[in-house]
Design a protein around this motif. Sequence first.
Motif, PDB file in Angstrom:
ATOM      1  N   UNK A 199       0.864  -1.173   0.000  1.00  0.00           N
ATOM      2  CA  UNK A 199       0.000   0.000   0.000  1.00  0.00           C
ATOM      3  C   UNK A 199       0.904   1.227   0.000  1.00  0.00           C
ATOM      4  N   UNK A 200       0.352   2.367  -0.348  1.00  0.00           N
ATOM      5  CA  UNK A 200       1.176   3.563  -0.498  1.00  0.00           C
ATOM      6  C   UNK A 200       1.248   4.420   0.767  1.00  0.00           C
ATOM      7  N   UNK A 219      -0.885   3.134  -6.746  1.00  0.00           N
ATOM      8  CA  UNK A 219      -1.384   3.994  -5.687  1.00  0.00           C
ATOM      9  C   UNK A 219      -2.814   4.436  -5.894  1.00  0.00           C
ATOM     10  N   UNK A 220      -3.247   4.473  -7.160  1.00  0.00           N
ATOM     11  CA  UNK A 220      -4.623   4.827  -7.475  1.00  0.00           C
ATOM     12  C   UNK A 220      -5.424   3.630  -7.945  1.00  0.00           C
ATOM     13  N   UNK A 230     -10.371   3.219  -3.729  1.00  0.00           N
ATOM     14  CA  UNK A 230     -11.177   4.314  -3.198  1.00  0.00           C
ATOM     15  C   UNK A 230     -10.995   4.406  -1.687  1.00  0.00           C
ATOM     16  N   UNK A 231     -10.883   5.618  -1.205  1.00  0.00           N
ATOM     17  CA  UNK A 231     -10.654   5.841   0.222  1.00  0.00           C
ATOM     18  C   UNK A 231     -11.921   6.348   0.886  1.00  0.00           C
ATOM     19  N   UNK A 272     -11.759  -1.523  -2.857  1.00  0.00           N
ATOM     20  CA  UNK A 272     -11.552  -1.695  -4.289  1.00  0.00           C
ATOM     21  C   UNK A 272     -12.866  -1.622  -5.046  1.00  0.00           C
ATOM     22  N   UNK A 273     -12.825  -0.897  -6.162  1.00  0.00           N
ATOM     23  CA  UNK A 273     -13.996  -0.749  -7.021  1.00  0.00           C
ATOM     24  C   UNK A 273     -13.597  -1.096  -8.444  1.00  0.00           C
TER      25      UNK A 273
END
Length: 220
Positions: A52-53, A102-103, A119-120, A131-132
């Motif tokens: 993860x970033x 990261x995105x 998505x955060x 996750x989407x």
Amino acid sequence: GEERYACRMGEVKGRVWVSLWDGGLVQYDPTADELKEQYWEEGLQPMNCVESKGEKDKWFWVTTWGKGIVKYWPEEKRIERQEATTEGSALGGEVIHMVGDGQRLYASTMDGLRVYNIEREVDNGVTVEVLSPTDLNGAATEKRSITNDLTLDHDQNLWVAGGSPHTFIISKNTTGVSRQSYDGKPTVWSSVSEEQDNTEWIWLGLEREMLTVVNNKTGQ
């Protein structure tokens, strides 16, 4: 000692992790020069790891064979499955390889290339990542296809190695996302990105051919 077969290796926050064919994850301890067994769920086959970033994150993404993508907290001995990564197709949960920028997460599966927006969301004051699924406006591969290794180059172009369809490149620019086929070449099964002397080289492992290197700036 016991002989076990490694599946893939990955680096997460400076530590090397190795997934095993018979299930389980081990971490390399450079001080002791040995691999140490880590907590993992029995019956869950890990494939590769993507960090993860977040600098303070104590978890990372792990792909599995049959159960999609999971979040893994090694210190807490906790695994959280991501239901969005197995919806619609059992084969989509059989993940061969994955990379992230990261995105998004990009996963090659037995049911084509699958892409997930990261998505955060805020839950009780805590930011969590979910996750989407997205098809990148049609740039992701069609269903019922098999892709293999993935590589993100310096410009964040995604190199998708495979034989059905042939290897292709997904590029992102100011006008959106485009897909470029790498046709007319032998089947590419693996790819690795390397920077040297301000030039980025993409190493390609070809079927029944010699190792090939491509200058990413010129395409030659």
